[in-house]
Motif scaffolding. Structure first.
Motif, PDB file in Angstrom:
ATOM      1  N   ILE A  29      49.784 -52.610  60.665  1.00 42.11           N
ATOM      2  CA  ILE A  29      50.904 -52.262  61.543  1.00 42.11           C
ATOM      3  C   ILE A  29      50.319 -51.435  62.677  1.00 42.11           C
ATOM      4  CG2 ILE A  29      53.001 -50.918  61.815  1.00 42.11           C
ATOM      5  CD1 ILE A  29      53.848 -51.737  59.053  1.00 42.11           C
ATOM      6  N   GLN A  31      50.873 -49.557  66.416  1.00 46.53           N
ATOM      7  CA  GLN A  31      51.789 -49.002  67.406  1.00 46.53           C
ATOM      8  C   GLN A  31      51.157 -49.170  68.779  1.00 46.53           C
ATOM      9  OE1 GLN A  31      54.172 -45.524  66.807  1.00 46.53           O
ATOM     10  NE2 GLN A  31      53.421 -45.288  64.710  1.00 46.53           N
ATOM     11  N   SER A  41      56.172 -51.029  67.599  1.00 46.35           N
ATOM     12  CA  SER A  41      55.351 -51.306  66.426  1.00 46.35           C
ATOM     13  C   SER A  41      55.358 -52.798  66.138  1.00 46.35           C
ATOM     14  CB  SER A  41      55.880 -50.546  65.210  1.00 46.35           C
ATOM     15  OG  SER A  41      55.807 -49.149  65.416  1.00 46.35           O
ATOM     16  N   LEU A  77      60.566 -53.884  63.955  1.00 42.40           N
ATOM     17  CA  LEU A  77      59.158 -54.172  63.731  1.00 42.40           C
ATOM     18  C   LEU A  77      58.856 -55.587  64.210  1.00 42.40           C
ATOM     19  CD1 LEU A  77      56.439 -53.222  62.559  1.00 42.40           C
ATOM     20  CD2 LEU A  77      57.185 -54.170  60.349  1.00 42.40           C
ATOM     21  N   GLU A 113      60.981 -45.166  70.239  1.00 45.22           N
ATOM     22  CA  GLU A 113      60.594 -46.564  70.328  1.00 45.22           C
ATOM     23  C   GLU A 113      61.535 -47.346  71.249  1.00 45.22           C
ATOM     24  OE1 GLU A 113      58.083 -48.390  66.862  1.00 45.22           O
ATOM     25  OE2 GLU A 113      60.067 -47.845  66.084  1.00 45.22           O
TER      26      GLU A 113
END
Length: 246
Positions: A29, A31, A41, A77, A113
């Motif tokens: 994962i 970012q 992400s 995500l 985000e």
């Protein structure tokens, strides 16, 4: 461009990799900080699987490398679809490397985000450029901290206030002040050194406000001020810049 799966409807963007951590057996994962959508992400499927394709992928997912990436997915995500170099990497090493990782961690910790911050993105590129070409790390770091906070709505108000936090005028170069977070600076009426207080010289504050960080005293006062403001935003969880990457 390196493609990781069949092409789907996706969005392309300029981005840097800020942080990566293992996900399941062979994935990551990551970012990213992108110019178009801010911090985002994404899963990189099979990134650690050992195939020739994945061997080409991993060197790209490092800090300070300008990328052009494509993401897909409807959830928070995303999935990384493709990536390619989008310029020369910023070559940071030694203390400049740790300074760059500190900048990355600030972005990971402070940026919400999926909100674009084009001004912060530009300041990020600028600080990487400055770190790459200077031995004096403090001025560009302090300037970046200030720009970051201002663009997030947490800027330092360089004004004199009374004890109730009400503005009473401009800072005076000959006076000493205590910082009142989110309000401004209260003038010290007694000898601040005798009371062992954290105080700021008015002349230094005026130089900080004007991005004039050319003397050791001003740089030190800028560092002290940014520590106070950053501590408010970061809370009790310490920064771990040296451990930022897996």
């Amino acid at each position: 461009m390196i493609a990781f799966e069949k092409r789907k409807a996706c969005i392309e963007m300029s981005a840097f990799c800020l942080h990566a951590r293992p996900y399941r057996e062979s994935s990551l994962i990551v970012q990213f900080f992108s110019e178009q959508v801010g911090r985002v992400s994404a899963v990189v499927k099979g990134a650690k699987g050992g195939s020739k394709k994945n061997g080409m992928l991993l060197p790209l997912l490092q800090p300070f490398i300008p990328l052009r990436i494509a993401l897909t997915g409807k959830s928070e995500l995303k999935t990384l679809v493709s990536a390619e170099l989008n310029g020369q990497a910023f070559l940071l090493k030694g203390q400049t490397l740790f300074a760059g990782l500190y900048v990355n961690e600030l972005l990971v910790r402070l940026l919400p985000e999926h909100i674009e911050y084009p001004e912060i993105y530009q300041h990020y590129e600028n600080v990487l450029q400055a770190l790459q070409h200077t031995e004096f790390l403090e001025p560009p770091l302090r300037q970046f901290e200030r720009y970051l906070l201002e663009n997030l709505g947490y800027g330092v108000p360089f004004v004199e206030v009374d004890v109730a936090g009400h503005s009473v005028g401009l800072l005076q170069a000959t006076e000493y002040y205590r910082f009142v977070p989110e309000s401004g600076f209260v003038r010290c009426r007694q000898n601040p050194v005798a009371k062992n207080q954290m105080v700021f010289h008015g002349a230094c504050l005026l130089q900080i406000a004007n991005d004039d960080l050319n003397s050791p005293e001003v740089v030190l006062q800028a560092k002290q001020l940014m520590r106070i403001v950053m501590a408010q935003r970061l809370g009790n969880k310490p920064l771990n810049s040296k451990l930022l990457f897996v």
